[in-house]
Write a protein that holds these residues in place. Structure first.
Motif, PDB file in Angstrom:
ATOM      1  N   PRO A   1       0.825  -1.234   0.000  1.00  0.00           N
ATOM      2  CA  PRO A   1       0.000   0.000   0.000  1.00  0.00           C
ATOM      3  C   PRO A   1       0.849   1.270   0.000  1.00  0.00           C
ATOM      4  O   PRO A   1       0.489   2.264  -0.653  1.00  0.00           O
ATOM      5  CB  PRO A   1      -0.824  -0.128   1.288  1.00  0.00           C
ATOM      6  N   GLU A   2       1.970   1.257   0.734  1.00  0.00           N
ATOM      7  CA  GLU A   2       2.838   2.439   0.737  1.00  0.00           C
ATOM      8  C   GLU A   2       3.443   2.668  -0.650  1.00  0.00           C
ATOM      9  O   GLU A   2       3.537   3.812  -1.119  1.00  0.00           O
ATOM     10  CB  GLU A   2       3.945   2.260   1.773  1.00  0.00           C
ATOM     11  N   PHE A   3       3.867   1.589  -1.289  1.00  0.00           N
ATOM     12  CA  PHE A   3       4.442   1.729  -2.634  1.00  0.00           C
ATOM     13  C   PHE A   3       3.405   2.271  -3.610  1.00  0.00           C
ATOM     14  O   PHE A   3       3.715   3.111  -4.468  1.00  0.00           O
ATOM     15  CB  PHE A   3       4.965   0.379  -3.113  1.00  0.00           C
ATOM     16  N   ASP A   4       2.162   1.797  -3.481  1.00  0.00           N
ATOM     17  CA  ASP A   4       1.100   2.287  -4.365  1.00  0.00           C
ATOM     18  C   ASP A   4       0.766   3.750  -4.111  1.00  0.00           C
ATOM     19  O   ASP A   4       0.209   4.427  -4.996  1.00  0.00           O
ATOM     20  CB  ASP A   4      -0.157   1.432  -4.195  1.00  0.00           C
ATOM     21  N   SER A   5       1.059   4.243  -2.902  1.00  0.00           N
ATOM     22  CA  SER A   5       0.737   5.639  -2.583  1.00  0.00           C
ATOM     23  C   SER A   5       1.756   6.621  -3.143  1.00  0.00           C
ATOM     24  O   SER A   5       1.521   7.835  -3.130  1.00  0.00           O
ATOM     25  CB  SER A   5       0.648   5.817  -1.061  1.00  0.00           C
ATOM     26  N   ILE A   6       2.894   6.122  -3.620  1.00  0.00           N
ATOM     27  CA  ILE A   6       3.924   7.003  -4.180  1.00  0.00           C
ATOM     28  C   ILE A   6       3.430   7.562  -5.514  1.00  0.00           C
ATOM     29  O   ILE A   6       2.971   6.805  -6.379  1.00  0.00           O
ATOM     30  CB  ILE A   6       5.246   6.242  -4.369  1.00  0.00           C
ATOM     31  N   PRO A   7       3.516   8.880  -5.737  1.00  0.00           N
ATOM     32  CA  PRO A   7       3.048   9.452  -7.006  1.00  0.00           C
ATOM     33  C   PRO A   7       3.805   8.863  -8.198  1.00  0.00           C
ATOM     34  O   PRO A   7       5.006   8.591  -8.102  1.00  0.00           O
ATOM     35  CB  PRO A   7       3.339  10.955  -6.844  1.00  0.00           C
ATOM     36  N   PRO A   8       3.118   8.650  -9.306  1.00  0.00           N
ATOM     37  CA  PRO A   8       3.785   8.060 -10.481  1.00  0.00           C
ATOM     38  C   PRO A   8       4.974   8.864 -10.968  1.00  0.00           C
ATOM     39  O   PRO A   8       5.977   8.286 -11.418  1.00  0.00           O
ATOM     40  CB  PRO A   8       2.665   8.010 -11.530  1.00  0.00           C
ATOM     41  N   TYR A   9       4.894  10.201 -10.891  1.00  0.00           N
ATOM     42  CA  TYR A   9       6.012  11.007 -11.383  1.00  0.00           C
ATOM     43  C   TYR A   9       7.266  10.776 -10.538  1.00  0.00           C
ATOM     44  O   TYR A   9       8.393  10.884 -11.040  1.00  0.00           O
ATOM     45  CB  TYR A   9       5.639  12.484 -11.374  1.00  0.00           C
ATOM     46  N   MET A  10       7.087  10.451  -9.262  1.00  0.00           N
ATOM     47  CA  MET A  10       8.213  10.177  -8.376  1.00  0.00           C
ATOM     48  C   MET A  10       8.695   8.736  -8.534  1.00  0.00           C
ATOM     49  O   MET A  10       9.891   8.444  -8.455  1.00  0.00           O
ATOM     50  CB  MET A  10       7.805  10.441  -6.920  1.00  0.00           C
TER      51      MET A  10
END
Length: 258
Positions: free
Chosen positions: A146-155
């Motif tokens: 879930p934390e990985f999925d919360s990272i913005p795609p641009y980042m």
């Protein structure tokens, strides 16, 4: 009507005639009082056999239902077995295996430090709990899905979940290697490790007091990694996930574990 059909009809009529003859014989027997009791007994036995056959039919039906249920369970177990084999063959590389601990990689200064720290510490007969707690080395927790999925795609870019947790493992390796040296008495260190010890002390500031931190040089030496643009991007992702924070000063960027 052909010859075969005529024979079938003849046979059917003959069977009917034979049945009627038997019924007439039985009717004559039924009028005999001596044989009537025997016929009644036969009737009771036939009735009991019919009931037993009914029970057998119900039992067979139950067993067929149970067999179907067992086949369904077998299918579920096979699916679970396939899932278990898949999990076994696809363990994420950042997860430590049973009985193994992450060991720092490298040569040069790292190899010297490893030889210094491989020897088990001298046992202490008595020691206050605070000292034992102080010598514990903090490690960064791995990133959850879930934390990985919360990272913005641009980042995030093209960095995968396993690659980000591999970076976490490398940071933990650098932190462990550094603080193993710091937690040893200076008198027990060789010249190279003493120089590392002094360097670590010189990098400390009031903002890092009581904290576990590393700098880019520690990552290069102890984790054998290049701190390039891609790795800096992963550090930003870890900062987004609140795994570390940066403190700048004196020409250094200190990565403090949270």
């Amino acid at each position: 009507m052909n010859h075969c059909e005529l024979e079938e009809v003849t046979q059917h009529i003959n069977n009917k005639i034979s049945m009627i003859k038997r019924l007439l014989e039985l009717r004559a027997v039924a009028k005999d009082p001596d044989k009537r009791g025997t016929l009644l007994k036969i009737e009771q036995e036939v009735s009991a056999i019919n009931k037993l056959l009914d029970r057998f039919e119900r039992y067979v039906g139950e067993q067929r239902g149970l067999l179907k249920h067992l086949k369904d369970l077998e299918g579920f177990f096979q699916e679970d077995e396939q899932d278990a084999f898949h999990l076994k063959n696809n363990i994420p590389p950042h997860m430590p295996k049973r009985g193994q601990q992450a060991a720092p990689q490298g040569g040069g200064q790292v190899a010297v430090q490893s030889r210094q720290t491989d020897a088990p510490p001298a046992p202490q007969e008595q020691g206050p709990p605070r000292k034992h707690q102080r010598n514990q080395i903090k490690e960064m927790e791995f990133i959850t899905v879930p934390e990985f999925d919360s990272i913005p795609p641009y980042m995030k870019g093209r960095v995968t979940y396993d690659q980000l947790n591999a970076a976490v493992q490398s940071i933990n390796t650098a932190v462990t290697s550094k603080y193993k040296i710091l937690h040893q008495p200076v008198k027990t260190l060789n010249n190279v490790s003493r120089m590392l010890h002094q360097r670590f002390k010189d990098q400390e500031t009031k903002d890092t007091k009581g904290q576990f931190f590393i700098v880019e040089q520690d990552i290069r030496e102890f984790a054998q990694l290049k701190v390039d643009k891609r790795f800096v991007g992963m550090l930003n992702m870890l900062r987004h996930c609140q795994r570390l924070r940066e403190v700048r000063g004196g020409g250094l960027t200190r990565f403090i574990l949270l």
